[in-house]
Design an enzyme around this catalytic site. Structure first.
Site, PDB file in Angstrom:
ATOM      1  N   ASP A 278       0.882  -1.263  -0.165  1.00  0.00           N
ATOM      2  CA  ASP A 278      -0.019  -0.123   0.031  1.00  0.00           C
ATOM      3  C   ASP A 278       0.808   1.323   0.075  1.00  0.00           C
ATOM      4  O   ASP A 278       0.728   2.361   0.923  1.00  0.00           O
ATOM      5  CB  ASP A 278      -1.007  -0.162   1.166  1.00  0.00           C
ATOM      6  CG  ASP A 278      -2.180   1.032   0.935  1.00  0.00           C
ATOM      7  OD1 ASP A 278      -2.463   1.565  -0.067  1.00  0.00           O
ATOM      8  OD2 ASP A 278      -2.632   1.218   2.128  1.00  0.00           O
ATOM      9  N   ILE A 279       1.898   1.392  -0.953  1.00  0.00           N
ATOM     10  CA  ILE A 279       2.740   2.527  -1.050  1.00  0.00           C
ATOM     11  C   ILE A 279       1.765   3.541  -1.608  1.00  0.00           C
ATOM     12  O   ILE A 279       1.430   3.294  -2.762  1.00  0.00           O
ATOM     13  CB  ILE A 279       3.830   2.192  -1.866  1.00  0.00           C
ATOM     14  CG1 ILE A 279       4.867   1.233  -1.171  1.00  0.00           C
ATOM     15  CG2 ILE A 279       4.547   3.413  -2.333  1.00  0.00           C
ATOM     16  CD1 ILE A 279       5.579   1.787  -0.058  1.00  0.00           C
TER      17      ILE A 279
END
Length: 189
Positions: free
Chosen positions: A37-38
């Site tokens: 979840d960058i």
């Protein structure tokens, strides 16, 4: 907050942040951790000026259950095309998401547009080169960002180390930008 106050980061600041974040991803990936979840909300610049990756809540390391590994995690606008086709997140997913984040920080736009939850990703057009949106982006960074967010995974950076090396080389040894995707591959209909 930076995207709201500075929708287009100065090039030197963008490159410095990209180096630090790529280094952090190198460390995570060497430990076998995939963040999944960058995005800008999960990146933090501390009071000391150093960048950090936050929120490892959906990260996987190989020690979790199969159900948790198969969980579709991530923010839709930052998910790579392979995941929309059913592939599981891996280190390449983090690199694509970092590329989308850097592209957004350079241009003020998402490369493939905003994708809302419960909608599938739209990859019908190649992203506009950042230098067309913002003329002060050097051509080497233009190519690097295009390679980072390429639709075809074979054209992207394979590892965070490769991205970091390209950032360190900069203009002295530029990467090749991916060729435009043919219409037949973008939209077979």
């Amino acid at each position: 907050q930076l995207l709201q106050t500075e929708p287009r980061a100065p090039v030197a600041q963008l490159v410095a942040a990209a180096r630090e974040l790529a280094t952090a991803l190198c460390r995570l990936h060497r430990l076998g951790v995939v963040h999944r979840d960058i995005k800008p909300a999960n990146l933090h610049r501390g009071d000391d000026g150093r960048w950090r990756i936050l929120d490892l809540g959906v990260a996987i390391s190989g020690r979790e259950s199969q159900a948790q590994r198969e969980l579709h995690a991530g923010t839709p606008s930052y998910i790579n095309p392979e995941q929309w086709e059913g592939a599981q997140a891996d280190a390449a997913s983090d690199l694509f998401a970092l590329g989308v984040t850097l592209y957004q920080w350079a241009t003020g736009r998402l490369p493939y547009g905003d994708i809302v939850p419960y909608q599938s990703g739209r990859y019908r057009r190649d992203p506009r080169p950042p230098s067309r949106i913002r003329p002060d982006v050097p051509i080497w960074l233009d190519h690097l960002l295009a390679k980072s967010v390429a639709r075809d995974p074979r054209l992207r950076f394979e590892t965070a180390e490769e991205l970091l090396l390209a950032l360190d080389r900069g203009a002295s040894r530029t990467v090749n930008a991916p060729a435009p995707t043919p219409l037949l591959r973008r939209d077979p209909a």
